[in-house]
Each structure stands twice: as C-alpha cells, then as structure tokens.
Design an enzyme around this catalytic site. Structure first.
Site, mmCIF file in Angstrom:
data_model
loop_
_atom_site.group_PDB
_atom_site.id
_atom_site.type_symbol
_atom_site.label_atom_id
_atom_site.label_comp_id
_atom_site.label_asym_id
_atom_site.label_seq_id
_atom_site.Cartn_x
_atom_site.Cartn_y
_atom_site.Cartn_z
ATOM 1 N N ARG A 1 9.933 -24.328 7.065
ATOM 2 C CA ARG A 1 11.070 -23.846 6.261
ATOM 3 C C ARG A 1 11.208 -22.323 6.244
ATOM 4 O O ARG A 1 12.214 -21.789 5.806
ATOM 5 C CB ARG A 1 10.952 -24.372 4.817
ATOM 6 C CG ARG A 1 11.448 -25.793 4.686
ATOM 7 C CD ARG A 1 11.160 -26.345 3.314
ATOM 8 N NE ARG A 1 9.746 -26.683 3.175
ATOM 9 C CZ ARG A 1 9.156 -26.942 2.008
ATOM 10 N NH1 ARG A 1 9.834 -26.885 0.889
ATOM 11 N NH2 ARG A 1 7.878 -27.261 1.972
ATOM 12 N N LYS B 1 5.196 17.161 11.268
ATOM 13 C CA LYS B 1 4.458 16.140 12.013
ATOM 14 C C LYS B 1 3.143 16.686 12.526
ATOM 15 O O LYS B 1 3.119 17.786 13.078
ATOM 16 C CB LYS B 1 5.321 15.661 13.194
ATOM 17 C CG LYS B 1 4.689 14.538 13.968
ATOM 18 C CD LYS B 1 5.003 14.575 15.446
ATOM 19 C CE LYS B 1 4.139 15.562 16.177
ATOM 20 N NZ LYS B 1 4.210 15.449 17.645
#
Ligand code: UD1
Ligand code: MG
Length: 458
Positions: free
Chosen positions: A16, A354
């Site tokens: 499901r 970064k």
C-alpha cells in the site's frame, strides 16, 4: 537477566506504500522506520537484534549497515506468515535461554519506555509469552485479544478468522511480544496454516502455550498511538505528525521556546539547548545540535550541523557545517558542507559559504560567494567579494590572513593568498599574493574624457 534479544519482522512488501523503497526504509522523524524500532529496543536493553527481511532485503541491510547498525539479518524468501518469519531466526537463536522480544519494522512510534515496561512485566510475571495490547477506537483488521472469565489471555484471533462476537473486542494485538526463547521455538513447530489467510500465525503460539498450562501475560499500552503500524503514505504522515509533536513537547519541557509548534519540524535525534527560541517554519534535521540562547528561524533549514551558544539565524539553509558561539547568520545565507564559522562572525544578506573556515570576528555582510577559503580573524569582506575557486577543471584554495580588508566587488582568483593586514581596492581582480600590510589595486585606472558626450551627440 535484564537484557533481551529482538526479532524485528520486516519482510513484508508494504504494497500500500506504492513504493520501490522497502516500507521499513521510509523515514519518520528523520530516521528509517526500522531504525526507530532498533533504537527504541536498544535503549530498552536489547543486547542483540535480528532483522527478518524479504522484499528489498539487500537494500534494508545496506542502509542499516551504512548507518553503523549492529543488527543481524535473516532472509525469509517467501512471506508465509509472521510465525514462519520468526521461525527463520531459529538457527541463530537455538541456544538462547533468555527472552526474545518480537517487533515489527514499521512501528516508528514505539518508545523505549513502553518496551522496557513490556519486558519488565514479562519477567516479573514469569510468563512464557507476554503480548503488548492496545485498545483501539476502531479495531478492524487487527488480531483480537480473547480473555477467559478470570481475565487471563486465552488466545488471539485474527480479524478474518473472528466471529461476530469476537470482532466486538477492541483490545487488540499490537504485534509486539516477549517470549521465553525456548518455548517460542518449540511452539512454532506446532503452528499450522489452517486459517482464513493460509498463513503461519505467530499469535497462535500463545494459544498453544496456554493449552499446555503455561503462563501467558498481557501488558496494555496506555496510549494506543505508540503501537500504530504504518501501511500507507497517509499513515506515514500521521506518524510523522505524532513524532514531531512529541519532539516539540520534549524540547519545550527541557526549556526551549517554540513560537509555533505546528510549523516547527525537529527530527528525533536533534539536540537543542535551553532558552533557545525556535521561530516558525524551522526545520532541524537529523544530526543537528543547537546550543543555548540561540534564536533560530523564521524560515530555517538546518541539516547535520553543529551550532554553538548565542547564535541567531534566520532565512538560512545550513548543511554539514559547524558554527561556533555568538555568530549572526542571515538573512538569506547558505552554509554548505565543510564550512566552519568561528566565534563572533557575522554573515548576512545573500552569502554562500562552502568548504571554508571563517576566522573569529570576521564579517561578510553582503552578496559574497566564499568557496575553498581559509579566512583568518577579523577580516572584512566587502559587498560582492568572490573567491574564484574553479577553473573549469579543478578547485583551488584562497588564503586570507588576519585583519585583511577586501574591498567591494573583488575577485580573488585561487590559488591565491592575501596576507595579514593587507587591503584590496574595490573592484580588484587579485591573481597573485598580496603581501602583509600592503594595498593591492588590481583594476584599470579610471580615465575621464571631457566633452565626450557633446562630441557624440553632435
Ligand atoms: C499482525 C498480527 C495481528 C496484529 C497486527 C498488529 C499475525 C498473524 N497477526 O497482523 O494479530 O493485530 O499484526 O499490527 O501476526 N511479516 C513478515 N513475514 C511474513 C508476514 C509478515 O516479515 O511472512 C512482517 C510484516 O512485514 C510486518 C509484520 O510481519 O512488519 C506484521 O505482518 P502483517 O502482515 O502486517 O500482519 P497483520 O495482518 O497486520
Ligand atoms: Mg500489519
């Protein structure tokens, strides 16, 4: 003995869910459901955990091994029922003399307290089998607990096999049990598949033991929600909601303010310190630790990031980063992996960092990209300054010394070094070392041509 072995049933397909991912790997509260179960059982005292897999077994195993889980795995090739699934573990547990706890891999709401209670009561009752039960508002589909006149458990009847009378019972089998290991495997030999589903039912073990005159016990969960299994995406979202609410309540009880719990999403393993305030639309995801006296949000997503004390962050996305004390972050800041922001730094308005270290007290106020950079202390990065870290093939590092002042709109073309105390004129493109305490001007000098406009318009 205060410890036990678990068998976690996870061989079902989870039809499901309509997913290629095995059901138990779907996440709730930031963790795969089966991991939530393993964690709860471990915290309750599990000394050894065995996961029975079938559909997508390799993926389940890989995912858990990647997370460093110390589980063992057994494959059930064909899903012939819960009794059959447990039987698959017999070779591993044939010498086990203590307690075996059977759980399902799709019940992410279980708490270690409830499992501990089940185990303790099982031991105290000296029972051969103890089932965890729950009273459901709607018991449809569940196995019903059938008790004798004296209140003791007689047997469990599956919904499909139950009579009209039995279906009226709202106390159900949660699918979680404690067994005496030897009694469990001996009884499983007698379980047949003579029932409505043609399956070998694990709950039949209780009736078998009961008929042998053994003691069967039941422990009722105070809150049926804890035992809920997930079979569909809607149930997954419901589990997520309950976990979120639980986590928020736990944080508030520990001294964290949450302005709007309905829009604050904190994964189970996240730590938040006292007197920190979480504003709306805050997502704190797995691996994140936030210190005390912080103001986080609104509109923040933080993943696997360590944040110190006294940090403010709004309109922010940070992942795999480290932020020290008293840092101001945002609005509109993106901290990417490998970033370390040191104490007292200010990073504001549209900045991306970064794989860089930003030294103590440095300021990045507006519109910068800082990548692969080792920045010293008290550096001032003017508006629009950029590290040019990529030549199309390779990445290079930029080094900026303490107290450097980088003028607005400069490009630092890596590999390049700006030494301590150096100044860079606005609009410069820097390609070689700027020596300490010098001024670098890396742009064409301005030239004014008088009368140019008049000439043009003539
Ligand atoms: C089971 C219980 C039922 C209980 C309910 C609680 C049985 C026969 N019935 O019913 O009394 O009220 O759980 O949720 O046990 N699994 C395997 N291999 C199999 C079959 C199942 O690993 O061959 C696993 C499934 O992946 C799942 C768990 O066992 O995690 C339960 O199986 P499921 O088919 O969902 O049993 P229910 O019909 O829900
Ligand atoms: Mg089920």
């Amino acid at each position: 003995m205060s410890d036990f072995v678990t068998i976690i049933l996870a061989a079902g397909k989870g039809t499901r869910m309509k997913s290629k991912l095995p059901k138990v790997l779907h996440k709730a509260g930031g963790k795969a459901m089966v991991q939530q179960v393993l964690d709860a059982a471990k915290a309750a005292g599990a000394k050894r955990q065995i996961v029975v897999t079938g559909f997508g077994g390799e993926r389940v195993r890989e995912a858990l091994e990647q997370l460093g889980e110390q589980a063992e795995f057994v494959t059930q090739e064909q899903q012939l029922g819960t009794g059959h699934a447990v039987k698959m573990t017999a070779p591993l547990l044939k010498d086990e003399q203590g307690t075996v706890m059977v759980l399902c891999g799709d019940t992410p709401l279980l708490t270690s307290e409830l499992l501990k209670k089940l185990f303790d009561e099982h031991v105290a009752a000296k029972a051969k089998a103890t089932v965890l039960t729950a009273v459901m508002p709607d018991a449809t589909g569940y196995g019903r607990i059938i008790r004798k006149a004296d209140g003791s458990v007689e047997k469990i009847v599956e919904h499909k096999d139950a009579t009209e009378e039995e279906r009226k019972v709202r106390e159900v089998n949660s699918g979680i049990y404690c067994f005496d290991a030897q009694a469990l495997f001996a009884s499983l030999e007698h379980v047949t598949n003579d029932n409505a589903q043609g399956e070998y039912y694990l709950p039949d073990v209780l009736e078998i033991l009961q008929k042998q005159g053994e003691k069967i016990w039941a422990v009722a969960a105070d809150d049926y929600e804890e035992t809920l299994g997930v079979n569909s995406r809607a149930q997954l979202a419901n589990a997520e909601r309950i976990l979120r609410q639980r986590k928020n309540e736990e944080l508030m009880a520990e001294g964290v303010s949450i302005i709007d719990p309905a829009t604050t999403f904190v994964d189970s393993d996240v730590v938040v310190g006292r007197d920190t305030v979480l504003y709306p639309m805050t997502y704190l995801e797995s691996g994140t630790v936030i210190g005390e006296n912080c103001e986080i949000g609104p509109s923040v997503r933080i993943q696997n990031t360590k944040i110190g004390n006294g940090v403010t962050g709004q309109f922010l996305y940070a992942h795999d980063a480290v932020v020290d004390d008293n840092v101001k972050l945002g609005q509109f800041v993106h901290l990417r992996p490998g970033t370390h922001i040191c104490e007292g730094v200010k990073i504001d308005n549209f900045i991306e960092v970064k794989n860089s270290t930003i030294g103590k007290g440095s300021k990045l106020p507006h519109l910068s990209y800082i990548g692969d950079c080792d920045m010293g202390e008290n550096v001032n990065m003017g508006c629009g300054t950029i590290t040019v870290n990529y030549d199309g093939k390779k990445k290079f590092r930029t080094k900026i010394g303490n107290n450097a002042f980088v003028g607005c709109n400069s490009n630092l073309v890596a590999p390049v070094t700006v030494e301590d105390g150096a100044y860079i004129a606005a609009g410069s493109t820097i390609t070689t070392t700027v020596p300490a305490n010098s001024l670098a001007v890396g742009r064409a000098r301005q030239k004014n041509i008088t009368g140019w406009v008049d000439k043009r318009n003539r």
